[in-house]
Write a protein that holds these residues in place. Sequence first.
Motif, PDB file in Angstrom:
ATOM      1  N   CYS A 240      -4.123  -0.296   0.423  1.00 48.58           N
ATOM      2  CA  CYS A 240      -4.628  -0.966   1.072  1.00 48.58           C
ATOM      3  C   CYS A 240      -6.426  -1.266   0.983  1.00 48.58           C
ATOM      4  O   CYS A 240      -6.656   0.081   1.081  1.00 48.58           O
ATOM      5  CB  CYS A 240      -4.169  -1.513   2.505  1.00 48.58           C
ATOM      6  SG  CYS A 240      -4.075  -0.260   3.418  1.00 48.58           S
TER       7      CYS A 240
ATOM      8  N   CYS B 238      -6.765   2.154   4.066  1.00 50.19           N
ATOM      9  CA  CYS B 238      -6.700   3.141   2.520  1.00 50.19           C
ATOM     10  C   CYS B 238      -7.651   3.842   1.644  1.00 50.19           C
ATOM     11  O   CYS B 238      -7.984   4.645   1.493  1.00 50.19           O
ATOM     12  CB  CYS B 238      -5.488   3.219   2.964  1.00 50.19           C
ATOM     13  SG  CYS B 238      -4.472   2.993   4.083  1.00 50.19           S
TER      14      CYS B 238
ATOM     15  N   CYS C 117       0.271   3.568   3.550  1.00 52.04           N
ATOM     16  CA  CYS C 117       0.515   3.395   4.438  1.00 52.04           C
ATOM     17  C   CYS C 117       1.611   1.774   4.701  1.00 52.04           C
ATOM     18  O   CYS C 117       2.178   1.878   5.947  1.00 52.04           O
ATOM     19  CB  CYS C 117      -0.871   2.739   5.431  1.00 52.04           C
ATOM     20  SG  CYS C 117      -0.903   1.518   4.640  1.00 52.04           S
TER      21      CYS C 117
ATOM     22  N   CYS D  14       0.622  -1.404   0.184  1.00 50.68           N
ATOM     23  CA  CYS D  14      -0.416  -0.196   0.380  1.00 50.68           C
ATOM     24  C   CYS D  14       1.214   1.088  -0.436  1.00 50.68           C
ATOM     25  O   CYS D  14       1.906   1.642   0.915  1.00 50.68           O
ATOM     26  CB  CYS D  14      -0.789   0.131   1.182  1.00 50.68           C
ATOM     27  SG  CYS D  14      -1.692   1.546   1.458  1.00 50.68           S
TER      28      CYS D  14
HETATM   29 ZN   LIG Z   1      -3.052   0.878   3.555  1.00 47.45          ZN
END
Ligand SMILES: [Zn+2]
Length: 252
Positions: A56, A59, A24, A21
């Motif tokens: 992800c 997110c 993050c 991701c």
């Molecule tokens: Zn994420």
Amino acid sequence: MRENIPKKIRFEVFKRDSFKCQYCGAAAPEVLLHIDHIKPVSEGGSNDITNLVTACSKCNLGKSNVPLDDKTFVMKSRNQLEELSERREQLEMMMQWHESLQDIKNQLIENISTYWESLAKGYSINENGLKIIKKLSREYTYDEITTAMDIAAEQYLKFDKDGNCTDESWNIAFNKINRICGTRRLTKDKPEMKDLFYIRGILKNKIRGHFDGSLALSLLKNAYDNGVTLEELRRIALESNYWDDFEEALNR
Ligand SMILES: [Zn+2]
């Protein structure tokens, strides 16, 4: 939205982002990865790889603490992606360029081989011969090589009554090409070298006993550089029956 992005492109984006991701840092398989549009589709964002980023599910669905509407992050990320994409394109261009150069080189080697085969009829060049031509073409131009081939053919090829050259003369002539290229390169830079080579040839025929060709050439060169004319050197060569005669005359 995800369904709109072909599997192949999704895979490309995941690979580029190392299956992490980009907001993050969470990685597969711990989290389920999605593809996020940097510029939303609703605002005209495309499915181009530069507009896609691995995210992800947290997110992507806006449940993360990382603010997705933070323009500076998006811009930075976008710039990075564009740079990546540009780099990739440049790499591809470079690979194509290398391939086209390789094509030119292969064509050159083929042309040179064909040229030799037209001079030395009766045989074709084998793998080993091609290697030699490849090596020659790295060092010398097409003109230099084919001119050397002309000279080698004229001086060393012997033909049978059918117009095919003999096996032995083919090998001798072919193996002379490299040296002829080298000698011609040398004489091109220093025109007197041609005469010095010729004078050394006279010496080699005249002198009885051991003859050191490279020493003879360097002595002749040295004498020439010190003001002895080619005419004088030629006379010395013609008058020398032994190596000592030659050296004595040069010393004088
Ligand atoms: Zn994420």
